[in-house]
Design a protein around this motif. Structure first.
Motif, PDB file in Angstrom:
ATOM      1  N   MET A   1     -10.032  -9.776  13.314  1.00  0.00           N
ATOM      2  CA  MET A   1     -10.491  -9.051  12.134  1.00  0.00           C
ATOM      3  C   MET A   1     -10.776 -10.044  11.008  1.00  0.00           C
ATOM      4  O   MET A   1      -9.925 -10.847  10.649  1.00  0.00           O
ATOM      5  CB  MET A   1      -9.414  -8.055  11.691  1.00  0.00           C
ATOM      6  CG  MET A   1      -9.808  -7.232  10.475  1.00  0.00           C
ATOM      7  SD  MET A   1      -8.502  -6.024  10.070  1.00  0.00           S
ATOM      8  CE  MET A   1      -9.209  -5.328   8.573  1.00  0.00           C
ATOM      9  N   THR A   2     -11.997 -10.018  10.476  1.00  0.00           N
ATOM     10  CA  THR A   2     -12.354 -10.949   9.417  1.00  0.00           C
ATOM     11  C   THR A   2     -11.874 -10.432   8.066  1.00  0.00           C
ATOM     12  O   THR A   2     -11.844  -9.229   7.824  1.00  0.00           O
ATOM     13  CB  THR A   2     -13.879 -11.158   9.372  1.00  0.00           C
ATOM     14  OG1 THR A   2     -14.502  -9.886   9.170  1.00  0.00           O
ATOM     15  CG2 THR A   2     -14.384 -11.766  10.672  1.00  0.00           C
ATOM     16  N   SER A   3     -11.519 -11.372   7.184  1.00  0.00           N
ATOM     17  CA  SER A   3     -11.081 -11.007   5.849  1.00  0.00           C
ATOM     18  C   SER A   3     -12.295 -10.620   5.002  1.00  0.00           C
ATOM     19  O   SER A   3     -13.377 -11.184   5.166  1.00  0.00           O
ATOM     20  CB  SER A   3     -10.362 -12.185   5.193  1.00  0.00           C
ATOM     21  OG  SER A   3      -9.199 -12.527   5.917  1.00  0.00           O
ATOM     22  N   PRO A   4     -12.131  -9.667   4.092  1.00  0.00           N
ATOM     23  CA  PRO A   4     -13.242  -9.326   3.203  1.00  0.00           C
ATOM     24  C   PRO A   4     -13.587 -10.500   2.301  1.00  0.00           C
ATOM     25  O   PRO A   4     -12.713 -11.269   1.902  1.00  0.00           O
ATOM     26  CB  PRO A   4     -12.698  -8.141   2.399  1.00  0.00           C
ATOM     27  CG  PRO A   4     -11.211  -8.254   2.488  1.00  0.00           C
ATOM     28  CD  PRO A   4     -10.926  -8.860   3.819  1.00  0.00           C
ATOM     29  N   GLN A   5     -14.876 -10.656   1.995  1.00  0.00           N
ATOM     30  CA  GLN A   5     -15.304 -11.725   1.103  1.00  0.00           C
ATOM     31  C   GLN A   5     -15.184 -11.260  -0.340  1.00  0.00           C
ATOM     32  O   GLN A   5     -15.674 -10.198  -0.699  1.00  0.00           O
ATOM     33  CB  GLN A   5     -16.738 -12.133   1.422  1.00  0.00           C
ATOM     34  CG  GLN A   5     -16.859 -12.916   2.726  1.00  0.00           C
ATOM     35  CD  GLN A   5     -18.210 -13.592   2.848  1.00  0.00           C
ATOM     36  OE1 GLN A   5     -19.228 -13.052   2.443  1.00  0.00           O
ATOM     37  NE2 GLN A   5     -18.222 -14.787   3.411  1.00  0.00           N
ATOM     38  N   LEU A   6     -14.516 -12.075  -1.147  1.00  0.00           N
ATOM     39  CA  LEU A   6     -14.273 -11.732  -2.543  1.00  0.00           C
ATOM     40  C   LEU A   6     -15.335 -12.377  -3.428  1.00  0.00           C
ATOM     41  O   LEU A   6     -15.873 -13.428  -3.104  1.00  0.00           O
ATOM     42  CB  LEU A   6     -12.886 -12.191  -2.976  1.00  0.00           C
ATOM     43  CG  LEU A   6     -11.706 -11.722  -2.128  1.00  0.00           C
ATOM     44  CD1 LEU A   6     -10.407 -12.240  -2.727  1.00  0.00           C
ATOM     45  CD2 LEU A   6     -11.674 -10.208  -2.019  1.00  0.00           C
ATOM     46  N   ALA A  56     -10.523  -7.507  -6.563  1.00  0.00           N
ATOM     47  CA  ALA A  56      -9.654  -7.288  -5.407  1.00  0.00           C
ATOM     48  C   ALA A  56     -10.429  -6.571  -4.291  1.00  0.00           C
ATOM     49  O   ALA A  56     -11.424  -5.875  -4.553  1.00  0.00           O
ATOM     50  CB  ALA A  56      -8.432  -6.471  -5.826  1.00  0.00           C
ATOM     51  N   PRO A  57      -9.983  -6.709  -3.044  1.00  0.00           N
ATOM     52  CA  PRO A  57     -10.796  -6.257  -1.911  1.00  0.00           C
ATOM     53  C   PRO A  57     -10.884  -4.748  -1.700  1.00  0.00           C
ATOM     54  O   PRO A  57     -11.803  -4.281  -1.035  1.00  0.00           O
ATOM     55  CB  PRO A  57     -10.116  -6.932  -0.710  1.00  0.00           C
ATOM     56  CG  PRO A  57      -8.720  -7.183  -1.152  1.00  0.00           C
ATOM     57  CD  PRO A  57      -8.798  -7.467  -2.623  1.00  0.00           C
ATOM     58  N   TRP A  69      -5.340  -4.999  -4.912  1.00  0.00           N
ATOM     59  CA  TRP A  69      -5.082  -5.990  -3.864  1.00  0.00           C
ATOM     60  C   TRP A  69      -4.402  -5.325  -2.674  1.00  0.00           C
ATOM     61  O   TRP A  69      -4.588  -5.726  -1.536  1.00  0.00           O
ATOM     62  CB  TRP A  69      -4.213  -7.120  -4.428  1.00  0.00           C
ATOM     63  CG  TRP A  69      -4.910  -7.877  -5.505  1.00  0.00           C
ATOM     64  CD1 TRP A  69      -4.767  -7.706  -6.861  1.00  0.00           C
ATOM     65  CD2 TRP A  69      -5.903  -8.889  -5.340  1.00  0.00           C
ATOM     66  NE1 TRP A  69      -5.609  -8.556  -7.537  1.00  0.00           N
ATOM     67  CE2 TRP A  69      -6.313  -9.295  -6.638  1.00  0.00           C
ATOM     68  CE3 TRP A  69      -6.473  -9.500  -4.227  1.00  0.00           C
ATOM     69  CZ2 TRP A  69      -7.278 -10.285  -6.833  1.00  0.00           C
ATOM     70  CZ3 TRP A  69      -7.436 -10.490  -4.418  1.00  0.00           C
ATOM     71  CH2 TRP A  69      -7.827 -10.863  -5.697  1.00  0.00           C
ATOM     72  N   PHE A  70      -3.609  -4.295  -2.980  1.00  0.00           N
ATOM     73  CA  PHE A  70      -2.960  -3.491  -1.943  1.00  0.00           C
ATOM     74  C   PHE A  70      -2.461  -2.217  -2.606  1.00  0.00           C
ATOM     75  O   PHE A  70      -2.432  -2.110  -3.836  1.00  0.00           O
ATOM     76  CB  PHE A  70      -1.807  -4.256  -1.270  1.00  0.00           C
ATOM     77  CG  PHE A  70      -0.805  -4.817  -2.243  1.00  0.00           C
ATOM     78  CD1 PHE A  70       0.291  -4.068  -2.662  1.00  0.00           C
ATOM     79  CD2 PHE A  70      -0.945  -6.097  -2.752  1.00  0.00           C
ATOM     80  CE1 PHE A  70       1.208  -4.577  -3.564  1.00  0.00           C
ATOM     81  CE2 PHE A  70      -0.041  -6.627  -3.656  1.00  0.00           C
ATOM     82  CZ  PHE A  70       1.047  -5.859  -4.061  1.00  0.00           C
ATOM     83  N   ASP A  71      -2.080  -1.253  -1.799  1.00  0.00           N
ATOM     84  CA  ASP A  71      -1.646   0.043  -2.317  1.00  0.00           C
ATOM     85  C   ASP A  71      -0.281  -0.095  -2.989  1.00  0.00           C
ATOM     86  O   ASP A  71       0.681  -0.529  -2.365  1.00  0.00           O
ATOM     87  CB  ASP A  71      -1.572   1.044  -1.163  1.00  0.00           C
ATOM     88  CG  ASP A  71      -1.232   2.452  -1.635  1.00  0.00           C
ATOM     89  OD1 ASP A  71      -1.172   2.676  -2.856  1.00  0.00           O
ATOM     90  OD2 ASP A  71      -1.034   3.330  -0.768  1.00  0.00           O
ATOM     91  N   LEU A  72      -0.234   0.267  -4.250  1.00  0.00           N
ATOM     92  CA  LEU A  72       1.024   0.189  -4.995  1.00  0.00           C
ATOM     93  C   LEU A  72       1.703   1.545  -5.133  1.00  0.00           C
ATOM     94  O   LEU A  72       2.789   1.629  -5.691  1.00  0.00           O
ATOM     95  CB  LEU A  72       0.774  -0.359  -6.406  1.00  0.00           C
ATOM     96  CG  LEU A  72       1.095  -1.821  -6.697  1.00  0.00           C
ATOM     97  CD1 LEU A  72       0.865  -2.122  -8.167  1.00  0.00           C
ATOM     98  CD2 LEU A  72       2.527  -2.169  -6.335  1.00  0.00           C
ATOM     99  N   SER A  73       1.080   2.601  -4.641  1.00  0.00           N
ATOM    100  CA  SER A  73       1.597   3.935  -4.924  1.00  0.00           C
ATOM    101  C   SER A  73       2.950   4.184  -4.267  1.00  0.00           C
ATOM    102  O   SER A  73       3.721   5.034  -4.727  1.00  0.00           O
ATOM    103  CB  SER A  73       0.590   4.999  -4.456  1.00  0.00           C
ATOM    104  OG  SER A  73       0.374   4.914  -3.058  1.00  0.00           O
ATOM    105  N   LEU A  74       3.265   3.445  -3.209  1.00  0.00           N
ATOM    106  CA  LEU A  74       4.530   3.678  -2.508  1.00  0.00           C
ATOM    107  C   LEU A  74       5.702   3.024  -3.242  1.00  0.00           C
ATOM    108  O   LEU A  74       6.811   3.529  -3.223  1.00  0.00           O
ATOM    109  CB  LEU A  74       4.435   3.163  -1.074  1.00  0.00           C
ATOM    110  CG  LEU A  74       3.357   3.868  -0.241  1.00  0.00           C
ATOM    111  CD1 LEU A  74       3.186   3.184   1.104  1.00  0.00           C
ATOM    112  CD2 LEU A  74       3.697   5.337  -0.044  1.00  0.00           C
ATOM    113  N   GLY A  75       5.467   1.889  -3.867  1.00  0.00           N
ATOM    114  CA  GLY A  75       6.442   1.306  -4.781  1.00  0.00           C
ATOM    115  C   GLY A  75       7.606   0.571  -4.162  1.00  0.00           C
ATOM    116  O   GLY A  75       8.335  -0.117  -4.849  1.00  0.00           O
ATOM    117  N   PRO A  89      -4.874 -13.479   3.216  1.00  0.00           N
ATOM    118  CA  PRO A  89      -5.918 -14.267   3.890  1.00  0.00           C
ATOM    119  C   PRO A  89      -7.259 -14.248   3.165  1.00  0.00           C
ATOM    120  O   PRO A  89      -7.925 -15.287   3.059  1.00  0.00           O
ATOM    121  CB  PRO A  89      -6.004 -13.613   5.277  1.00  0.00           C
ATOM    122  CG  PRO A  89      -4.638 -13.050   5.510  1.00  0.00           C
ATOM    123  CD  PRO A  89      -4.198 -12.564   4.162  1.00  0.00           C
ATOM    124  N   ALA A  90      -7.663 -13.091   2.654  1.00  0.00           N
ATOM    125  CA  ALA A  90      -8.940 -13.014   1.935  1.00  0.00           C
ATOM    126  C   ALA A  90      -8.891 -13.863   0.666  1.00  0.00           C
ATOM    127  O   ALA A  90      -9.858 -14.551   0.325  1.00  0.00           O
ATOM    128  CB  ALA A  90      -9.271 -11.566   1.593  1.00  0.00           C
TER     129      ALA A  90
END
Length: 226
Positions: A1-6, A56-57, A69-75, A89-90
Motif C-alpha cells: 500500500m503506497t502512502s498518500p502524497q502530501l 494532512a492526508p 493526520w488521524f482520527d482523534l474522535s476516539l481519544g 510513512p506519508a
C-alpha cells in the motif's frame, strides 16, 4: 500500500536565494496547511529558510472542510499512538522529498507542530536518522516513544503550552517533557500563562529564536564532524 502524497502552501526565504534550512509545519486536527504557514512569515526575516505546511492526508470527520493526520474522535492514547504510526510513512516520505528538492542535509530540517501536529512532529522527528535540528511542539502531547535517537544525537526540542488549554491540558506537555527527559533527550519548555489552545506572541517569539539557535548548533556540530 503506497502512502498518500502530501502537499501544501510554501514560503520562499525572505531574502531570496536558495534556502539553507527547511521548516515544516504540521497543523492540528480539523485545520489545513494554511493554518500555520503564517508563522513562517513572522519568522522569515531571521531565518534563511524555506517554510512548507503540508495538508494532512485525511479529510476530518468532525470538520468537513479540514484535514486530520488521524482520527482523534476516539481519544484513547493507545489508538492515538496507532494513528500516529499509520500517518508517519506519508510524512516521512514528504520530509525526504522536500529535503531532496532543495538539496538540504538532514540536519537542516526543523519540525513545528500544533496540537495533533505536535504528536506527529515528535513521533516523526524522533524516528528520523539522522535527526532533524529541532522539534517545536505547541499545545500537543507525546503519543509514542517507540523510536528514539542514540544519546547525544537527537534533535533540540521545545514544548510550549497554555496553562488554560481546554483541548489538551497542560499536564500533557509536562508528561511529555518528563518522558523525553527520562529517555535522555534534552527538552526546553514554556508554560504560557492565561493562554488556551493556541499560540501567543511570546510562544511565537520563543519558537523562532529556538529554531535559529538549533540550526546554528546543528550546522556547527556537522562542520566539526565532517
Amino acid at each position: 500500500m503506497t502512502s498518500p502524497q502530501l502537499d501544501g502552501p510554501r514560503l520562499d526565504p525572505a531574502a531570496g536565494g536558495p534556502p539553507r534550512q527547511l521548516v515544516v509545519f504540521l497543523h492540528g486536527y480539523g485545520a489545513d496547511g494554511n493554518d500555520l504557514i503564517g508563522l513562517g512569515r513572522e519568522w522569515a526575516p531571521a531565518l534563511p529558510t524555506r517554510f512548507v505546511s503540508p495538508n494532512a492526508p485525511e479529510p476530518c470527520g468532525m470538520a468537513p472542510m479540514g484535514r486530520q493526520w488521524f482520527d482523534l474522535s476516539l481519544g484513547d492514547m493507545a489508538l492515538i499512538a496507532e494513528g500516529v504510526k499509520r500517518a508517519s510513512p506519508a510524512l516521512q516520505a514528504f520530509l525526504d522529498a522536500e529535503l531532496q528538492r532543495y538539496g538540504l542535509p538532514p540536519e537542516a530540517l526543523g519540525l513545528v507542530g500544533f496540537s495533533q501536529g505536535t504528536m506527529m512532529a515528535l513521533a516523526a522527528g524522533l524516528a528520523r536518522k539522522p535527526s532533524p535540528a529541532a522539534i517545536v511542539g505547541y499545545s500537543g502531547a507525546l503519543a509514542t516513544l517507540e523510536a528514539l535517537p542514540a544519546p547525544g544525537t537527537g534533535p533540540d526540542i521545545l514544548l510550549v503550552h497554555g496553562d488554560m488549554d481546554e483541548v489538551i491540558p497542560v499536564d500533557a506537555m509536562l508528561m511529555a517533557r518528563q518522558a523525553l527527559a527520562q529517555a535522555g533527550l534534552p527538552v526546553e519548555w514554556h508554560v504560557a500563562e492565561g493562554i488556551g489552545h493556541g499560540i501567543d506572541g511570546e510562544g511565537l517569539r520563543l519558537g523562532g529564536a529556538f529554531l535559529k539557535h538549533a540550526f546554528a548548533t546543528a550546522q556547527h556540530r556537522h562542520s566539526q564532524n565532517s
